[in-house]
Structures are given as structure tokens and as C-alpha cells.
Design an enzyme around this catalytic site. Structure first.
Site, PDB file in Angstrom:
ATOM      1  N   CYS A   1      38.561  41.187  37.923  1.00  0.00           N
ATOM      2  CA  CYS A   1      39.444  40.834  39.044  1.00  0.00           C
ATOM      3  C   CYS A   1      40.905  40.769  38.586  1.00  0.00           C
ATOM      4  O   CYS A   1      41.257  39.953  37.741  1.00  0.00           O
ATOM      5  CB  CYS A   1      38.990  39.483  39.602  1.00  0.00           C
TER       6      CYS A   1
ATOM      7  N   CYS B   1      42.480  37.340  39.052  1.00  0.00           N
ATOM      8  CA  CYS B   1      41.981  36.401  38.034  1.00  0.00           C
ATOM      9  C   CYS B   1      42.708  36.620  36.711  1.00  0.00           C
ATOM     10  O   CYS B   1      43.081  35.659  36.033  1.00  0.00           O
ATOM     11  CB  CYS B   1      40.479  36.581  37.821  1.00  0.00           C
TER      12      CYS B   1
END
Length: 96
Positions: A22, A25
Site C-alpha cells: 500500500c 501505508c
């Protein structure tokens, strides 16, 4: 891993659900690392990869990453999905 136990390991606990793939993230990783360093042993910051902790992510009803959840005495008191300013996240954790 017992997720309920993790959320009760201290009076206040911040859990971040993330995924290695991600991009949001990945951008939050250095922010969360800095927050962990600032909080030290005062408030636990637990980071869980959703791909390796699917049961915990399901139990916490995580439907997007990154998801930040603050627990107070084992009860969820705040949740945010997506990127967040580090100072805002730190202030939110410290407010509890």
C-alpha cells in the site's frame, strides 16, 4: 496472536493496520516510526500487516489501509482510515 489481548496491553493502545503493498501505508511508515519513538514505552503502538494478521483485521472490521485505531481500556475510542498528518495523529493519541 490474540487481538483482544493486544488492545488491552495498556490503558491506551494505538493499533495501525497496514499492507506492505500500500503506497499510503509506505508514506505513513516513517511518521508512525517517529510517533513510536516519541511515545516510547508510555503508549504502545502496534503495527499489524493485514496480510499476515487477517483474523485481527477482520475482528477489528478493517476495510481499508492504513487504518489507525486507538483503544482506551480495551475499548475503541477513535478510528481513522487513510493518511493523516503525524502531528494530528500524535495529538489524538495523547488526548486519551
Amino acid at each position: 496472536m490474540n487481538y483482544a489481548q493486544v488492545t488491552q496491553e495498556a490503558r491506551v493502545v494505538m493499533v495501525e493496520f497496514f499492507a506492505t503493498w500500500c503506497p499510503h501505508c509506505q508514506r505513513m511508515m516513517p511518521v508512525v516510526a517517529q510517533i513510536k519513538e516519541l511515545l516510547g514505552d508510555e503508549i504502545p503502538v502496534v503495527q499489524l500487516d493485514i496480510d499476515q494478521n487477517q483474523a485481527a483485521a477482520h475482528e477489528a472490521r478493517v476495510d481499508g489501509v492504513p487504518t489507525f485505531i486507538i483503544y482506551l481500556n480495551g475499548t475503541e475510542v477513535w478510528r481513522h482510515s487513510g493518511e493523516i498528518d503525524g502531528n494530528d495523529l500524535l495529538a489524538k493519541i495523547q488526548s486519551f
